[in-house]
Write a protein that holds these residues in place. Structure first.
Motif, PDB file in Angstrom:
ATOM      1  N   LEU A  69      -1.769   9.269 -14.620  1.00 58.84           N
ATOM      2  CA  LEU A  69      -2.909   8.780 -13.850  1.00 58.84           C
ATOM      3  C   LEU A  69      -4.191   8.825 -14.680  1.00 58.84           C
ATOM      4  CD1 LEU A  69      -2.077  10.457 -10.435  1.00 58.84           C
ATOM      5  CD2 LEU A  69      -1.835   8.044 -11.027  1.00 58.84           C
ATOM      6  N   SER A  70      -4.330   9.855 -15.496  1.00 59.99           N
ATOM      7  CA  SER A  70      -5.501   9.956 -16.373  1.00 59.99           C
ATOM      8  C   SER A  70      -5.513   8.852 -17.415  1.00 59.99           C
ATOM      9  CB  SER A  70      -5.531  11.314 -17.073  1.00 59.99           C
ATOM     10  OG  SER A  70      -5.601  12.345 -16.127  1.00 59.99           O
ATOM     11  N   ILE A  71      -4.346   8.517 -17.950  1.00 61.90           N
ATOM     12  CA  ILE A  71      -4.238   7.419 -18.924  1.00 61.90           C
ATOM     13  C   ILE A  71      -4.581   6.099 -18.254  1.00 61.90           C
ATOM     14  CG2 ILE A  71      -2.587   6.100 -20.309  1.00 61.90           C
ATOM     15  CD1 ILE A  71      -1.273   8.817 -20.995  1.00 61.90           C
ATOM     16  N   ASP A  72      -4.099   5.888 -17.024  1.00 59.94           N
ATOM     17  CA  ASP A  72      -4.450   4.668 -16.283  1.00 59.94           C
ATOM     18  C   ASP A  72      -5.950   4.571 -16.064  1.00 59.94           C
ATOM     19  OD1 ASP A  72      -1.852   3.818 -16.122  1.00 59.94           O
ATOM     20  OD2 ASP A  72      -1.538   4.476 -14.058  1.00 59.94           O
ATOM     21  N   LEU A  73      -6.565   5.691 -15.679  1.00 59.98           N
ATOM     22  CA  LEU A  73      -7.996   5.702 -15.418  1.00 59.98           C
ATOM     23  C   LEU A  73      -8.779   5.421 -16.699  1.00 59.98           C
ATOM     24  CD1 LEU A  73      -9.968   7.563 -13.004  1.00 59.98           C
ATOM     25  CD2 LEU A  73     -10.514   8.273 -15.305  1.00 59.98           C
ATOM     26  N   ALA A  74      -8.467   6.130 -17.768  1.00 60.98           N
ATOM     27  CA  ALA A  74      -9.200   5.953 -19.026  1.00 60.98           C
ATOM     28  C   ALA A  74      -8.937   4.586 -19.645  1.00 60.98           C
ATOM     29  CB  ALA A  74      -8.824   7.064 -20.007  1.00 60.98           C
ATOM     30  N   GLY A  75      -7.682   4.154 -19.645  1.00 60.75           N
ATOM     31  CA  GLY A  75      -7.341   2.848 -20.209  1.00 60.75           C
ATOM     32  C   GLY A  75      -7.989   1.710 -19.449  1.00 60.75           C
ATOM     33  N   GLY A  76      -8.024   1.818 -18.135  1.00 59.85           N
ATOM     34  CA  GLY A  76      -8.674   0.790 -17.331  1.00 59.85           C
ATOM     35  C   GLY A  76     -10.169   0.739 -17.568  1.00 59.85           C
ATOM     36  N   ALA A  77     -10.793   1.909 -17.693  1.00 59.03           N
ATOM     37  CA  ALA A  77     -12.231   1.949 -17.954  1.00 59.03           C
ATOM     38  C   ALA A  77     -12.555   1.351 -19.319  1.00 59.03           C
ATOM     39  CB  ALA A  77     -12.742   3.386 -17.867  1.00 59.03           C
ATOM     40  N   VAL A  78     -11.756   1.697 -20.325  1.00 58.21           N
ATOM     41  CA  VAL A  78     -11.986   1.169 -21.672  1.00 58.21           C
ATOM     42  C   VAL A  78     -11.745  -0.337 -21.714  1.00 58.21           C
ATOM     43  CG1 VAL A  78     -11.075   1.206 -24.040  1.00 58.21           C
ATOM     44  CG2 VAL A  78     -11.570   3.343 -22.866  1.00 58.21           C
ATOM     45  N   ALA A  79     -10.674  -0.794 -21.073  1.00 55.68           N
ATOM     46  CA  ALA A  79     -10.367  -2.227 -21.075  1.00 55.68           C
ATOM     47  C   ALA A  79     -11.456  -3.027 -20.351  1.00 55.68           C
ATOM     48  CB  ALA A  79      -9.012  -2.476 -20.417  1.00 55.68           C
ATOM     49  N   SER A  80     -11.930  -2.520 -19.231  1.00 53.94           N
ATOM     50  CA  SER A  80     -12.994  -3.218 -18.496  1.00 53.94           C
ATOM     51  C   SER A  80     -14.294  -3.242 -19.286  1.00 53.94           C
ATOM     52  CB  SER A  80     -13.241  -2.548 -17.146  1.00 53.94           C
ATOM     53  OG  SER A  80     -12.110  -2.674 -16.329  1.00 53.94           O
ATOM     54  N   ALA A  81     -14.635  -2.106 -19.876  1.00 45.84           N
ATOM     55  CA  ALA A  81     -15.866  -2.043 -20.662  1.00 45.84           C
ATOM     56  C   ALA A  81     -15.784  -2.957 -21.884  1.00 45.84           C
ATOM     57  CB  ALA A  81     -16.138  -0.607 -21.091  1.00 45.84           C
ATOM     58  N   ALA A  82     -14.627  -2.991 -22.541  1.00 46.47           N
ATOM     59  CA  ALA A  82     -14.460  -3.857 -23.715  1.00 46.47           C
ATOM     60  C   ALA A  82     -14.551  -5.329 -23.322  1.00 46.47           C
ATOM     61  CB  ALA A  82     -13.118  -3.566 -24.392  1.00 46.47           C
TER      62      ALA A  82
ATOM     63  N   LEU B 132      -5.674  10.432  -8.738  1.00 48.99           N
ATOM     64  CA  LEU B 132      -6.247  11.747  -9.017  1.00 48.99           C
ATOM     65  C   LEU B 132      -7.033  12.276  -7.821  1.00 48.99           C
ATOM     66  CD1 LEU B 132      -7.383  11.213 -12.703  1.00 48.99           C
ATOM     67  CD2 LEU B 132      -5.451  12.576 -11.895  1.00 48.99           C
ATOM     68  N   ALA B 133      -7.783  11.412  -7.152  1.00 45.63           N
ATOM     69  CA  ALA B 133      -8.537  11.845  -5.978  1.00 45.63           C
ATOM     70  C   ALA B 133      -7.601  12.230  -4.829  1.00 45.63           C
ATOM     71  CB  ALA B 133      -9.494  10.741  -5.528  1.00 45.63           C
TER      72      ALA B 133
ATOM     73  N   GLY C 213       0.805  -1.212   0.000  1.00 45.15           N
ATOM     74  CA  GLY C 213       0.000   0.000   0.000  1.00 45.15           C
ATOM     75  C   GLY C 213       0.839   1.264   0.000  1.00 45.15           C
ATOM     76  N   GLU C 214       1.898   1.274   0.814  1.00 49.63           N
ATOM     77  CA  GLU C 214       2.798   2.430   0.838  1.00 49.63           C
ATOM     78  C   GLU C 214       3.524   2.591  -0.494  1.00 49.63           C
ATOM     79  OE1 GLU C 214       5.246   1.402   4.114  1.00 49.63           O
ATOM     80  OE2 GLU C 214       3.969   2.401   5.579  1.00 49.63           O
ATOM     81  N   PHE C 215       3.926   1.481  -1.089  1.00 48.92           N
ATOM     82  CA  PHE C 215       4.604   1.519  -2.380  1.00 48.92           C
ATOM     83  C   PHE C 215       3.689   2.092  -3.465  1.00 48.92           C
ATOM     84  CE2 PHE C 215       5.347  -0.687  -6.438  1.00 48.92           C
ATOM     85  CZ  PHE C 215       6.582  -0.138  -6.757  1.00 48.92           C
ATOM     86  N   LEU C 216       2.441   1.617  -3.522  1.00 56.27           N
ATOM     87  CA  LEU C 216       1.506   2.107  -4.529  1.00 56.27           C
ATOM     88  C   LEU C 216       1.158   3.569  -4.306  1.00 56.27           C
ATOM     89  CD1 LEU C 216      -0.845  -0.972  -4.891  1.00 56.27           C
ATOM     90  CD2 LEU C 216       0.880  -0.181  -6.508  1.00 56.27           C
ATOM     91  N   ALA C 217       0.990   3.981  -3.051  1.00 56.99           N
ATOM     92  CA  ALA C 217       0.703   5.385  -2.761  1.00 56.99           C
ATOM     93  C   ALA C 217       1.867   6.266  -3.180  1.00 56.99           C
ATOM     94  CB  ALA C 217       0.394   5.565  -1.277  1.00 56.99           C
ATOM     95  N   HIS C 218       3.088   5.828  -2.910  1.00 56.62           N
ATOM     96  CA  HIS C 218       4.267   6.593  -3.302  1.00 56.62           C
ATOM     97  C   HIS C 218       4.359   6.723  -4.825  1.00 56.62           C
ATOM     98  CE1 HIS C 218       8.308   8.192  -3.125  1.00 56.62           C
ATOM     99  NE2 HIS C 218       8.698   7.261  -3.976  1.00 56.62           N
ATOM    100  N   ARG C 219       4.100   5.627  -5.538  1.00 55.34           N
ATOM    101  CA  ARG C 219       4.136   5.677  -7.007  1.00 55.34           C
ATOM    102  C   ARG C 219       3.048   6.560  -7.574  1.00 55.34           C
ATOM    103  NH1 ARG C 219       6.302   1.484 -10.846  1.00 55.34           N
ATOM    104  NH2 ARG C 219       4.875   2.775 -12.001  1.00 55.34           N
ATOM    105  N   ALA C 220       1.842   6.500  -6.997  1.00 49.61           N
ATOM    106  CA  ALA C 220       0.751   7.337  -7.497  1.00 49.61           C
ATOM    107  C   ALA C 220       1.017   8.808  -7.224  1.00 49.61           C
ATOM    108  CB  ALA C 220      -0.568   6.912  -6.857  1.00 49.61           C
ATOM    109  N   ARG C 221       1.612   9.116  -6.099  1.00 46.70           N
ATOM    110  CA  ARG C 221       1.914  10.518  -5.783  1.00 46.70           C
ATOM    111  C   ARG C 221       3.071  11.053  -6.611  1.00 46.70           C
ATOM    112  NH1 ARG C 221       0.860   9.070   0.375  1.00 46.70           N
ATOM    113  NH2 ARG C 221      -1.375   9.516   0.383  1.00 46.70           N
ATOM    114  N   ALA C 222       3.949  10.163  -7.065  1.00 47.90           N
ATOM    115  CA  ALA C 222       5.076  10.585  -7.892  1.00 47.90           C
ATOM    116  C   ALA C 222       4.717  10.646  -9.379  1.00 47.90           C
ATOM    117  CB  ALA C 222       6.256   9.636  -7.688  1.00 47.90           C
ATOM    118  N   ALA C 223       3.627  10.010  -9.783  1.00 46.26           N
ATOM    119  CA  ALA C 223       3.235   9.971 -11.191  1.00 46.26           C
ATOM    120  C   ALA C 223       2.609  11.303 -11.606  1.00 46.26           C
ATOM    121  CB  ALA C 223       2.237   8.841 -11.428  1.00 46.26           C
ATOM    122  N   SER C 224       2.695  11.585 -12.895  1.00 47.52           N
ATOM    123  CA  SER C 224       2.096  12.808 -13.414  1.00 47.52           C
ATOM    124  C   SER C 224       0.580  12.645 -13.531  1.00 47.52           C
ATOM    125  CB  SER C 224       2.685  13.142 -14.785  1.00 47.52           C
ATOM    126  OG  SER C 224       2.296  12.171 -15.729  1.00 47.52           O
ATOM    127  N   ILE C 225      -0.097  13.762 -13.638  1.00 56.33           N
ATOM    128  CA  ILE C 225      -1.550  13.728 -13.786  1.00 56.33           C
ATOM    129  C   ILE C 225      -1.926  13.069 -15.106  1.00 56.33           C
ATOM    130  CG2 ILE C 225      -3.596  15.190 -14.089  1.00 56.33           C
ATOM    131  CD1 ILE C 225      -2.422  17.053 -12.010  1.00 56.33           C
TER     132      ILE C 225
END
Length: 121
Positions: free
Chosen positions: A29-42, A69-70, A14-26
């Motif tokens: 994170l937006s690409i992860d969110l959109a890509g995950g939504a598209v992949a799940s929907a497909a 992002l949140a 959990g600490e590792f993922l939080a650190h990576r998410a806080r270090a990632a660019s917006i």
């Protein structure tokens, strides 16, 4: 005084993922969110034989991007926003953690079922 930005060697997942998410660019994170939504929907739309694995994998990316992002919004609202908005964003972060945990469980269950050969299409 310098601040050490590296994780300690015994950091949890959990600490590792939080650190990576806080270090990632917006954008990342937006690409992860959109890509995950598209992949799940497909995966849910076309229903391939490994629908549980593909949907869970997409939901992991969706939850990671949405939490990142949140979390960014939460840090900005905490200093200058209202209490209601701050509580709402905290609830959104908690919901995305729950989605991520359930998606990880679904992914493990799907891979385990495929590995055992008990997958029913």
């Amino acid at each position: 005084m310098m601040v050490l930005s590296a994780l300690r060697p015994d950091a949890s997942l959990g600490e590792f993922l939080a650190h990576r998410a806080r270090a990632a660019s917006i954008q990342r994170l937006s690409i992860d969110l959109a890509g995950g939504a598209v992949a799940s929907a497909a995966a849910l739309w076309w229903r391939p034989s490994g629908v549980l694995v593909l949907t869970s994998f997409g939901l992991l990316f969706f939850a990671y991007g949405a939490w990142g992002l949140a979390d960014r919004a939460r840090s900005r609202v905490a200093t200058q926003g209202s209490r209601v908005v701050s509580t709402s964003i905290d609830a959104l972060c908690a919901a995305m953690v729950a989605v991520g945990v359930l998606a990880a469980a679904g992914l493990l269950l799907g891979v385990w079922a495929i590995a055992l050969g008990t997958w029913i299409s």
